[in-house]
Design a protein around this motif. Sequence first.
Motif, short mmCIF file in Angstrom:
data_model
loop_
_atom_site.label_atom_id
_atom_site.label_comp_id
_atom_site.label_asym_id
_atom_site.label_seq_id
_atom_site.Cartn_x
_atom_site.Cartn_y
_atom_site.Cartn_z
N ASN A 94 0.86 -1.19 0.00
CA ASN A 94 0.00 0.00 0.00
C ASN A 94 0.90 1.24 0.00
OD1 ASN A 94 -2.71 -1.29 0.31
ND2 ASN A 94 -1.75 -2.09 2.16
N ARG A 95 1.42 1.55 -1.16
CA ARG A 95 2.45 2.58 -1.29
C ARG A 95 1.84 3.93 -1.65
NH1 ARG A 95 8.17 2.31 -3.50
NH2 ARG A 95 8.64 4.42 -4.20
N THR A 96 2.19 4.94 -0.86
CA THR A 96 1.91 6.33 -1.21
C THR A 96 3.19 7.11 -0.92
OG1 THR A 96 1.15 6.99 1.00
CG2 THR A 96 -0.52 6.11 -0.53
N GLU B 197 2.45 -2.51 -6.39
CA GLU B 197 3.40 -1.50 -5.95
C GLU B 197 4.69 -2.07 -5.35
OE1 GLU B 197 2.51 2.43 -6.05
OE2 GLU B 197 2.22 1.01 -7.68
N GLU C 61 3.46 9.83 0.69
CA GLU C 61 3.43 10.30 2.07
C GLU C 61 3.85 9.18 3.03
OE1 GLU C 61 0.96 12.67 -0.51
OE2 GLU C 61 0.91 10.51 -0.06
N ARG C 62 3.36 7.98 2.79
CA ARG C 62 3.70 6.88 3.69
C ARG C 62 5.15 6.46 3.53
NH1 ARG C 62 1.65 0.99 3.44
NH2 ARG C 62 2.33 0.24 5.46
#
Length: 247
Positions: free
Chosen positions: A105-107, A141, A109-110
């Motif tokens: 679960n890549r963003t 991702e 921000e994270r």
Amino acid sequence: MAEIPADHPRHDSLVTRHRIEAGVEKGITSKQGLVAQGRGEAFDYLLGEETIPSADNAERVAAAYLLLAEHPVLSVNGNVAALVPGEVVALAEVVGADVEVNLFNRTAERMEAIAEHLREHGAQDVKGLEADARIPGLEHERAKVDRDGIYDADVVLVPLEDGDRAEALAKMGKTELVIDLNPMSRSAQSAAVPVVDNIIRALPSITEHARDLRDASRKELEEIVAGFDREAALEAAEKRIREGDLD
């Protein structure tokens, strides 16, 4: 977090749960990580919540592999960052490994939040933010990696790993050291060294073994690696789970 007495029978388990909760609140752990933590905790309970002899041996072998590696990399996801950030940094320093963030679960921000969290615990250089290469055969991702990090590594420590990426890394010819409490998972089954242990015990143990082996000759390290029986390690862990005394 309410203070948990050191003599509480569930002390370590409760502290671990709170670390994951804090990770979610800080934005470094996904909500799915809560489910993954619960699943792992169940296996740890069946293992007796202790490092069994076969796991300790696997941790020593993992240390030998990391010391022999030309380019070792420690892969970090949200749960790893929440549970053992300082331990990751300590191991990286002992064996000269890179640290790389890799998420399903890549963003942006994270990714940055985890990188900063690792820096707060002493990491000097955190890879994974460039994502200028991809692991072949993956469409999600977790395929995104740094070319001068995981993509170029010869030995990769992949704790709390997704099975499909573990399989893909193995197909790339990388030596995988997997920390997974489920000996029947795809990650453990595809690993050169399956470490069936809780990561909060496994990482300090690998680091301690690495410190003990730092002055060993290359021949001695190679003998440690050559003498490892991964199938026996998996069988020992599964036997403990199936036959262990829960009292």
